[in-house]
Design a protein around this motif. Structure first.
Motif, PDB file in Angstrom:
ATOM      1  N   GLU A  24       0.832  -1.208   0.000  1.00 29.85           N
ATOM      2  CA  GLU A  24       0.000   0.000   0.000  1.00 29.85           C
ATOM      3  C   GLU A  24       0.862   1.251   0.000  1.00 29.85           C
ATOM      4  O   GLU A  24       0.356   2.357   0.069  1.00 29.85           O
ATOM      5  N   ASN A  25       2.159   1.086  -0.091  1.00 30.38           N
ATOM      6  CA  ASN A  25       3.084   2.203   0.071  1.00 30.38           C
ATOM      7  C   ASN A  25       3.604   2.776  -1.231  1.00 30.38           C
ATOM      8  O   ASN A  25       4.705   3.308  -1.283  1.00 30.38           O
ATOM      9  N   ILE A  26       2.829   2.637  -2.313  1.00 28.58           N
ATOM     10  CA  ILE A  26       3.253   3.182  -3.595  1.00 28.58           C
ATOM     11  C   ILE A  26       2.179   4.110  -4.153  1.00 28.58           C
ATOM     12  O   ILE A  26       1.011   4.032  -3.773  1.00 28.58           O
ATOM     13  N   GLY A  27       2.596   4.973  -5.040  1.00 26.07           N
ATOM     14  CA  GLY A  27       1.668   5.884  -5.700  1.00 26.07           C
ATOM     15  C   GLY A  27       2.066   6.038  -7.158  1.00 26.07           C
ATOM     16  O   GLY A  27       3.213   5.771  -7.535  1.00 26.07           O
ATOM     17  N   LYS A  28       1.141   6.447  -7.982  1.00 28.60           N
ATOM     18  CA  LYS A  28       1.411   6.648  -9.402  1.00 28.60           C
ATOM     19  C   LYS A  28       1.385   8.135  -9.712  1.00 28.60           C
ATOM     20  O   LYS A  28       0.445   8.839  -9.365  1.00 28.60           O
ATOM     21  N   LEU A  29       2.439   8.595 -10.374  1.00 31.64           N
ATOM     22  CA  LEU A  29       2.550   9.971 -10.821  1.00 31.64           C
ATOM     23  C   LEU A  29       2.502   9.955 -12.338  1.00 31.64           C
ATOM     24  O   LEU A  29       3.251   9.211 -12.975  1.00 31.64           O
TER      25      LEU A  29
END
Length: 79
Positions: A24-29
């Motif tokens: 859960e520790n990722i994000g999309k830019l």
């Protein structure tokens, strides 16, 4: 993320995979724009900016008008 995990686990027999690793520790830019077709250097500027900020890229996806990167969520906003 629980919903996605349940869907994937439900496909285990059909696909035949052994394990699922989730975080859960990722994000999309993403940067998006039709002008990216005609303006060179947009991707380079994105990668240069992230490198200067010390942001590691875990995954890259591109198309003619979009570049997306997956990064650590904690790095998604400036301190």
């Amino acid at each position: 993320m629980l919903k996605a995990r349940n869907v994937i686990d439900g496909l285990k027999k059909e696909i035949g995979f052994r394990d699922v690793i989730a975080t859960e520790n990722i994000g999309k830019l993403s940067i998006v724009g039709v002008g990216m077709k005609s303006h060179t250097g947009v991707a380079g500027k994105l990668f240069e900016t992230l490198a200067e900020a010390g942001v590691n890229i875990d995954m890259i996806s591109t198309s003619e008008i979009k570049i997306s990167v997956v990064i650590e969520l904690a790095r998604a906003s400036r301190p």
